[in-house]
Design a protein around this motif. Structure first.
Motif, PDB file in Angstrom:
ATOM      1  N   ILE A 243      -7.444  10.025   2.341  1.00 65.20           N
ATOM      2  CA  ILE A 243      -6.081  10.275   1.884  1.00 65.20           C
ATOM      3  C   ILE A 243      -5.844   9.430   0.639  1.00 65.20           C
ATOM      4  O   ILE A 243      -6.596   8.506   0.338  1.00 65.20           O
ATOM      5  CB  ILE A 243      -5.038   9.906   2.976  1.00 65.20           C
ATOM      6  N   GLN A 244      -4.791   9.750  -0.062  1.00 66.41           N
ATOM      7  CA  GLN A 244      -4.474   9.013  -1.289  1.00 66.41           C
ATOM      8  C   GLN A 244      -3.830   7.666  -0.943  1.00 66.41           C
ATOM      9  O   GLN A 244      -2.820   7.616  -0.258  1.00 66.41           O
ATOM     10  CB  GLN A 244      -3.532   9.841  -2.169  1.00 66.41           C
TER      11      GLN A 244
ATOM     12  N   ASP B 279      -2.319  -2.694   5.878  1.00 63.56           N
ATOM     13  CA  ASP B 279      -2.098  -1.606   6.832  1.00 63.56           C
ATOM     14  C   ASP B 279      -3.380  -0.805   7.059  1.00 63.56           C
ATOM     15  O   ASP B 279      -4.161  -0.568   6.128  1.00 63.56           O
ATOM     16  CB  ASP B 279      -1.006  -0.673   6.301  1.00 63.56           C
ATOM     17  N   THR B 280      -3.587  -0.354   8.310  1.00 63.62           N
ATOM     18  CA  THR B 280      -4.843   0.300   8.707  1.00 63.62           C
ATOM     19  C   THR B 280      -4.679   1.787   9.013  1.00 63.62           C
ATOM     20  O   THR B 280      -5.465   2.353   9.772  1.00 63.62           O
ATOM     21  CB  THR B 280      -5.424  -0.408   9.946  1.00 63.62           C
ATOM     22  N   LEU B 281      -3.667   2.423   8.435  1.00 60.82           N
ATOM     23  CA  LEU B 281      -3.431   3.834   8.741  1.00 60.82           C
ATOM     24  C   LEU B 281      -4.675   4.683   8.499  1.00 60.82           C
ATOM     25  O   LEU B 281      -5.076   5.478   9.359  1.00 60.82           O
ATOM     26  CB  LEU B 281      -2.263   4.369   7.903  1.00 60.82           C
ATOM     27  N   ALA B 282      -5.299   4.549   7.340  1.00 57.90           N
ATOM     28  CA  ALA B 282      -6.440   5.408   7.007  1.00 57.90           C
ATOM     29  C   ALA B 282      -7.568   5.238   8.024  1.00 57.90           C
ATOM     30  O   ALA B 282      -8.208   6.219   8.421  1.00 57.90           O
ATOM     31  CB  ALA B 282      -6.938   5.093   5.597  1.00 57.90           C
ATOM     32  N   PHE B 283      -7.822   4.037   8.457  1.00 55.02           N
ATOM     33  CA  PHE B 283      -8.890   3.769   9.424  1.00 55.02           C
ATOM     34  C   PHE B 283      -8.639   4.493  10.736  1.00 55.02           C
ATOM     35  O   PHE B 283      -9.585   4.879  11.434  1.00 55.02           O
ATOM     36  CB  PHE B 283      -8.994   2.256   9.657  1.00 55.02           C
TER      37      PHE B 283
ATOM     38  N   LYS C  19       0.848  -1.187   0.000  1.00 57.27           N
ATOM     39  CA  LYS C  19       0.000   0.000   0.000  1.00 57.27           C
ATOM     40  C   LYS C  19       0.884   1.237   0.000  1.00 57.27           C
ATOM     41  O   LYS C  19       1.801   1.359   0.806  1.00 57.27           O
ATOM     42  CB  LYS C  19      -0.924   0.000   1.226  1.00 57.27           C
ATOM     43  N   LYS C  20       0.611   2.124  -0.925  1.00 59.22           N
ATOM     44  CA  LYS C  20       1.381   3.371  -1.068  1.00 59.22           C
ATOM     45  C   LYS C  20       0.488   4.530  -0.633  1.00 59.22           C
ATOM     46  O   LYS C  20      -0.641   4.678  -1.108  1.00 59.22           O
ATOM     47  CB  LYS C  20       1.818   3.542  -2.523  1.00 59.22           C
ATOM     48  N   TYR C  21       1.015   5.351   0.298  1.00 59.07           N
ATOM     49  CA  TYR C  21       0.249   6.468   0.854  1.00 59.07           C
ATOM     50  C   TYR C  21       0.851   7.812   0.472  1.00 59.07           C
ATOM     51  O   TYR C  21       2.078   7.950   0.366  1.00 59.07           O
ATOM     52  CB  TYR C  21       0.271   6.410   2.387  1.00 59.07           C
ATOM     53  N   LYS C  22      -0.041   8.787   0.345  1.00 62.00           N
ATOM     54  CA  LYS C  22       0.346  10.194   0.324  1.00 62.00           C
ATOM     55  C   LYS C  22      -0.595  10.901   1.302  1.00 62.00           C
ATOM     56  O   LYS C  22      -1.806  10.974   1.074  1.00 62.00           O
ATOM     57  CB  LYS C  22       0.221  10.792  -1.076  1.00 62.00           C
ATOM     58  N   VAL C  23      -0.025  11.404   2.417  1.00 63.28           N
ATOM     59  CA  VAL C  23      -0.840  11.924   3.515  1.00 63.28           C
ATOM     60  C   VAL C  23      -0.589  13.424   3.681  1.00 63.28           C
ATOM     61  O   VAL C  23       0.524  13.832   4.042  1.00 63.28           O
ATOM     62  CB  VAL C  23      -0.505  11.203   4.848  1.00 63.28           C
ATOM     63  N   PRO C  24      -1.581  14.269   3.423  1.00 64.82           N
ATOM     64  CA  PRO C  24      -1.418  15.699   3.700  1.00 64.82           C
ATOM     65  C   PRO C  24      -1.174  15.927   5.187  1.00 64.82           C
ATOM     66  O   PRO C  24      -1.684  15.189   6.035  1.00 64.82           O
ATOM     67  CB  PRO C  24      -2.760  16.302   3.268  1.00 64.82           C
ATOM     68  N   VAL C  25      -0.405  16.948   5.512  1.00 66.47           N
ATOM     69  CA  VAL C  25      -0.020  17.169   6.905  1.00 66.47           C
ATOM     70  C   VAL C  25      -1.240  17.379   7.805  1.00 66.47           C
ATOM     71  O   VAL C  25      -1.241  16.985   8.973  1.00 66.47           O
ATOM     72  CB  VAL C  25       0.970  18.352   7.005  1.00 66.47           C
ATOM     73  N   ALA C  26      -2.311  17.958   7.261  1.00 63.00           N
ATOM     74  CA  ALA C  26      -3.512  18.196   8.064  1.00 63.00           C
ATOM     75  C   ALA C  26      -4.223  16.899   8.448  1.00 63.00           C
ATOM     76  O   ALA C  26      -5.059  16.891   9.350  1.00 63.00           O
ATOM     77  CB  ALA C  26      -4.476  19.100   7.300  1.00 63.00           C
ATOM     78  N   HIS C  27      -3.895  15.786   7.765  1.00 55.79           N
ATOM     79  CA  HIS C  27      -4.560  14.513   8.019  1.00 55.79           C
ATOM     80  C   HIS C  27      -3.729  13.570   8.893  1.00 55.79           C
ATOM     81  O   HIS C  27      -4.157  12.450   9.169  1.00 55.79           O
ATOM     82  CB  HIS C  27      -4.852  13.794   6.696  1.00 55.79           C
ATOM     83  N   LEU C  28      -2.566  14.002   9.332  1.00 55.74           N
ATOM     84  CA  LEU C  28      -1.685  13.111  10.077  1.00 55.74           C
ATOM     85  C   LEU C  28      -2.335  12.638  11.382  1.00 55.74           C
ATOM     86  O   LEU C  28      -3.200  13.323  11.935  1.00 55.74           O
ATOM     87  CB  LEU C  28      -0.364  13.821  10.396  1.00 55.74           C
ATOM     88  N   PRO C  29      -1.936  11.469  11.866  1.00 57.27           N
ATOM     89  CA  PRO C  29      -2.501  10.969  13.131  1.00 57.27           C
ATOM     90  C   PRO C  29      -2.290  11.968  14.267  1.00 57.27           C
ATOM     91  O   PRO C  29      -1.307  12.724  14.282  1.00 57.27           O
ATOM     92  CB  PRO C  29      -1.704   9.683  13.387  1.00 57.27           C
TER      93      PRO C  29
END
Length: 391
Positions: A266-267, A255-259, A131-141
């Motif tokens: 996120i992309q 991976d469950t990052l988005a959840f 899984k390839k992610y692109k996470v904007p800083v506003a969406h970080l955990p």
């Protein structure tokens, strides 16, 4: 077809072919690094009138499968000069490579394909996607306090190796990294930053290899052994929020990052990555740790493998109650209704853990009685495939 093993004298012609085929130019420093690695690889070439026309590399590796280290032949650097293409030379090299790996007891082989369809013809099959992610800083955990601390800087190779090994053993298809691979393939150019998470007792539980550049936080490797380390590492990343606009990384397909994000939009991209191939059914299955059983299991496998004839035929697989396997080719007449028909690609995908027997049967990739498919389903342990490396 004149196939020969390359020697040190063939280094320049080999590098020239690689640079042309893969469209890159090596600096003198990187060229010398390649010269050093050249000696540790089995490189085979097809020659015509004394000139190198095509080649491939067999890199000796070990890979984790259900926590055990298997000898693996990594196929890389497959290249042909354009004037020699469409002559079947690569097919000849791949067949020769299979014979060499079988002779060297490398029971499994991996490669990164330019075309999945091309290498399927020769018995390799997809074994991993990531899984390839692109996470904007506003969406970080969200940032969370943890009892340990992040130590930025070089923690030393021993610490990285310890954390990596504990992590890699959890997956099928990860590399067993030796010091040479760490130094020449993972920590190569010195540009990556390093950070390690130490728990309250001072034990390393995760690490991060990354680069911050042009307001992007690019993660090369993110590894954590528990939830505490995951939270600490992501808090460390989030503390760069004034410096960056986005974070990029790759992770296992499950991976469950988005959840776990407040805003999961996120992309995300699922990327098919490497292919695997069982080189020797007998060698591979003999060391394969099957799941423990309530009673012994016997399965007849009719294997199809056009490019490795030593795998062709009907095999009797016996799995003991403790998961230990024995397998031999049977000359006895085996009833069709007691036999599972499978090609080497499907067998590889199932034993690597990438696909389950039940779904392979549903797709028409294996054929046999329902009770035999169920028996195989119960004997193959579940474990996700993953690979952090490239070759």
């Amino acid at each position: 077809m004149d196939i020969r093993k390359l020697t040190a004298e063939d280094f320049e012609s080999s590098i020239a072919l690689s640079q042309y085929a893969f469209q890159y130019v090596l600096s003198e420093e990187r060229k010398e690094r390649q010269r050093y690695r050249f000696a540790s690889q089995d490189i085979w070439g097809v020659y015509e009138e004394g000139e190198l026309g095509a080649k491939l590399h067999i890199i000796p590796f070990q890979t984790y499968i259900h926590g055990r280290a298997f000898e693996m032949g990594g196929i890389a650097g497959v290249a042909t000069w354009p004037e020699y293409r469409r002559k079947g030379w690569v097919a000849g090299l791949l067949k020769h490579a299979l014979e060499e790996m079988n002779r060297n007891k490398q029971s499994i082989s991996f490669l990164h394909p330019f075309s999945f369809a091309f290498y399927r013809k020769y018995g390799w099959e997809t074994y991993i996607e990531y899984k390839k992610y692109k996470v904007p800083v506003a969406h970080l955990p969200a940032k969370k306090a943890t009892p340990g601390n992040i130590r930025r800087g070089d923690p030393g190779l021993d610490i990285l190796k310890e954390v990596y090994s504990s992590y890699a053993e959890r997956y099928n298809g990860t590399l067993v990294r030796d010091d040479s691979w760490w130094e020449n393939s993972v920590l190569t150019d010195g540009t990556s930053q390093k950070a390690v998470y130490l728990d309250e007792a001072g034990q390393a539980q995760g690490y991060l290899l990354y680069e911050v550049k042009e307001r992007k936080f690019a993660i090369d490797e993110i590894i954590y052994l528990n939830e505490e380390a995951r939270q600490a590492i992501w808090t460390f990343i989030a503390n760069h929020d004034s410096m960056i606009e986005e974070v990029t990384l790759q992770a296992p397909a499950s991976d469950t990052l988005a959840f776990q994000l407040d805003n999961p939009r996120i992309q995300q991209e699922i990327v098919p990555y490497f292919m695997a191939r069982i080189v020797s059914v007998e060698q591979f299955i003999s060391q394969y740790p099957f799941a423990s059983q309530d009673s012994p299991v016997q399965i007849n496998l009719q294997v199809e493998d056009a490019y490795a004839p030593w795998n062709e035929g009907v095999w009797q697989l016996n799995v003991a109650m403790n998961g230990t396997a024995s397998i031999w080719k049977t000359s006895e007449t085996v009833l069709e209704e007691q036999t599972l028909k499978v090609n080497i690609q499907a067998l590889t995908a199932m034993l690597m853990g990438y696909r389950r027997p039940a779904e392979m049967a549903q797709m028409g990739r294996i054929h046999g009685p329902a009770e035999v498919i169920t028996a195989l389903e119960h004997t193959i342990p579940e474990r996700e495939t993953y690979l952090l490396d490239f070759f």
